[in-house]
Design a protein around this motif. Structure first.
Motif, mmCIF file in Angstrom:
data_model
loop_
_atom_site.group_PDB
_atom_site.id
_atom_site.type_symbol
_atom_site.label_atom_id
_atom_site.label_comp_id
_atom_site.label_asym_id
_atom_site.label_seq_id
_atom_site.Cartn_x
_atom_site.Cartn_y
_atom_site.Cartn_z
ATOM 1 N N ALA A 76 25.515 46.376 39.330
ATOM 2 C CA ALA A 76 26.625 47.247 38.944
ATOM 3 C C ALA A 76 27.786 47.116 39.923
ATOM 4 O O ALA A 76 28.959 47.153 39.519
ATOM 5 C CB ALA A 76 26.150 48.704 38.878
ATOM 6 N N GLN A 77 27.477 46.942 41.210
ATOM 7 C CA GLN A 77 28.532 46.796 42.213
ATOM 8 C C GLN A 77 29.346 45.530 41.958
ATOM 9 O O GLN A 77 30.579 45.544 42.070
ATOM 10 C CB GLN A 77 27.950 46.758 43.629
ATOM 11 C CG GLN A 77 27.284 48.038 44.049
ATOM 12 C CD GLN A 77 25.787 48.058 43.728
ATOM 13 O OE1 GLN A 77 25.312 47.430 42.787
ATOM 14 N NE2 GLN A 77 25.038 48.815 44.517
ATOM 15 N N ALA A 78 28.669 44.451 41.607
ATOM 16 C CA ALA A 78 29.381 43.201 41.312
ATOM 17 C C ALA A 78 30.214 43.344 40.041
ATOM 18 O O ALA A 78 31.340 42.849 39.970
ATOM 19 C CB ALA A 78 28.396 42.049 41.176
ATOM 20 N N ARG A 79 29.664 44.022 39.056
ATOM 21 C CA ARG A 79 30.416 44.245 37.810
ATOM 22 C C ARG A 79 31.717 44.986 38.090
ATOM 23 O O ARG A 79 32.782 44.622 37.588
ATOM 24 C CB ARG A 79 29.543 45.026 36.824
ATOM 25 C CG ARG A 79 30.016 44.972 35.401
ATOM 26 C CD ARG A 79 28.942 45.491 34.435
ATOM 27 N NE ARG A 79 27.638 44.963 34.836
ATOM 28 C CZ ARG A 79 26.541 45.710 35.044
ATOM 29 N NH1 ARG A 79 26.552 46.985 34.864
ATOM 30 N NH2 ARG A 79 25.410 45.181 35.428
ATOM 31 N N GLU A 80 31.630 46.021 38.904
ATOM 32 C CA GLU A 80 32.835 46.789 39.252
ATOM 33 C C GLU A 80 33.826 45.901 40.019
ATOM 34 O O GLU A 80 35.029 45.931 39.770
ATOM 35 C CB GLU A 80 32.455 48.013 40.087
ATOM 36 C CG GLU A 80 33.630 48.907 40.405
ATOM 37 C CD GLU A 80 33.238 50.150 41.184
ATOM 38 O OE1 GLU A 80 34.143 50.966 41.439
ATOM 39 O OE2 GLU A 80 32.049 50.318 41.551
ATOM 40 N N PHE A 81 33.301 45.110 40.940
ATOM 41 C CA PHE A 81 34.143 44.201 41.706
ATOM 42 C C PHE A 81 34.836 43.192 40.787
ATOM 43 O O PHE A 81 36.055 43.013 40.855
ATOM 44 C CB PHE A 81 33.305 43.471 42.755
ATOM 45 C CG PHE A 81 34.016 42.337 43.414
ATOM 46 C CD1 PHE A 81 35.058 42.565 44.301
ATOM 47 C CD2 PHE A 81 33.656 41.027 43.144
ATOM 48 C CE1 PHE A 81 35.729 41.518 44.900
ATOM 49 C CE2 PHE A 81 34.310 39.970 43.747
ATOM 50 C CZ PHE A 81 35.353 40.214 44.622
ATOM 51 N N PHE A 82 34.074 42.522 39.923
ATOM 52 C CA PHE A 82 34.672 41.507 39.053
ATOM 53 C C PHE A 82 35.656 42.108 38.066
ATOM 54 O O PHE A 82 36.677 41.491 37.745
ATOM 55 C CB PHE A 82 33.594 40.696 38.339
ATOM 56 C CG PHE A 82 32.925 39.696 39.238
ATOM 57 C CD1 PHE A 82 33.631 38.624 39.764
ATOM 58 C CD2 PHE A 82 31.596 39.843 39.583
ATOM 59 C CE1 PHE A 82 33.020 37.716 40.615
ATOM 60 C CE2 PHE A 82 30.975 38.940 40.428
ATOM 61 C CZ PHE A 82 31.691 37.867 40.949
ATOM 62 N N ASP A 83 35.402 43.310 37.572
ATOM 63 C CA ASP A 83 36.383 43.985 36.718
ATOM 64 C C ASP A 83 37.706 44.134 37.464
ATOM 65 O O ASP A 83 38.779 43.888 36.900
ATOM 66 C CB ASP A 83 35.882 45.354 36.276
ATOM 67 C CG ASP A 83 34.808 45.284 35.198
ATOM 68 O OD1 ASP A 83 34.602 44.195 34.620
ATOM 69 O OD2 ASP A 83 34.157 46.329 34.952
ATOM 70 N N SER A 84 37.637 44.527 38.734
ATOM 71 C CA SER A 84 38.862 44.693 39.515
ATOM 72 C C SER A 84 39.537 43.351 39.779
ATOM 73 O O SER A 84 40.760 43.259 39.810
ATOM 74 C CB SER A 84 38.584 45.429 40.823
ATOM 75 O OG SER A 84 37.963 44.583 41.771
#
Length: 103
Positions: A76-84
């Protein structure tokens, strides 16, 4: 073998001011990705002739190995990062996985 994810090769953004305003938040998100051992960020030097550079910034995340890197990008942390990343990268972005060769 240590694996590096050159998470970001940011191409030249539409607005460098807007990019820089959001970049520190992005680094905070990158530091939260599980398994990351090291983070490096760099800015591409301007060309002496004033022409556009081939990229604007780079961001590298280091992991113990390919498996750890692959697992990290599913969180989930990577997903949030890649979205940004995709929101901030108005000029485009490239993402690569690479093994570190220390010869």
């Amino acid at each position: 073998m240590t694996t590096k994810i050159t998470v970001i090769i940011y191409d030249n953004p539409d607005s460098t001011d807007a990019f820089e305003a959001g970049y520190s938040d992005q680094l905070t998100l990158a530091h939260q990705i599980p398994g990351s051992q090291k983070l490096e960020t760099s800015e591409v030097w301007p060309k002496e002739d004033g022409s556009p550079t081939p990229a604007y910034r780079l961001l590298d995340l280091y992991f113990a190995d390919y498996e750890a890197a692959g697992q990290a990008v599913t969180t989930a942390q990577a997903r949030e990062f890649f979205d940004s990343v995709f929101k901030l990268a108005t000029g485009g972005v490239r993402i690569l996985f690479a093994d570190i060769d220390t010869t």
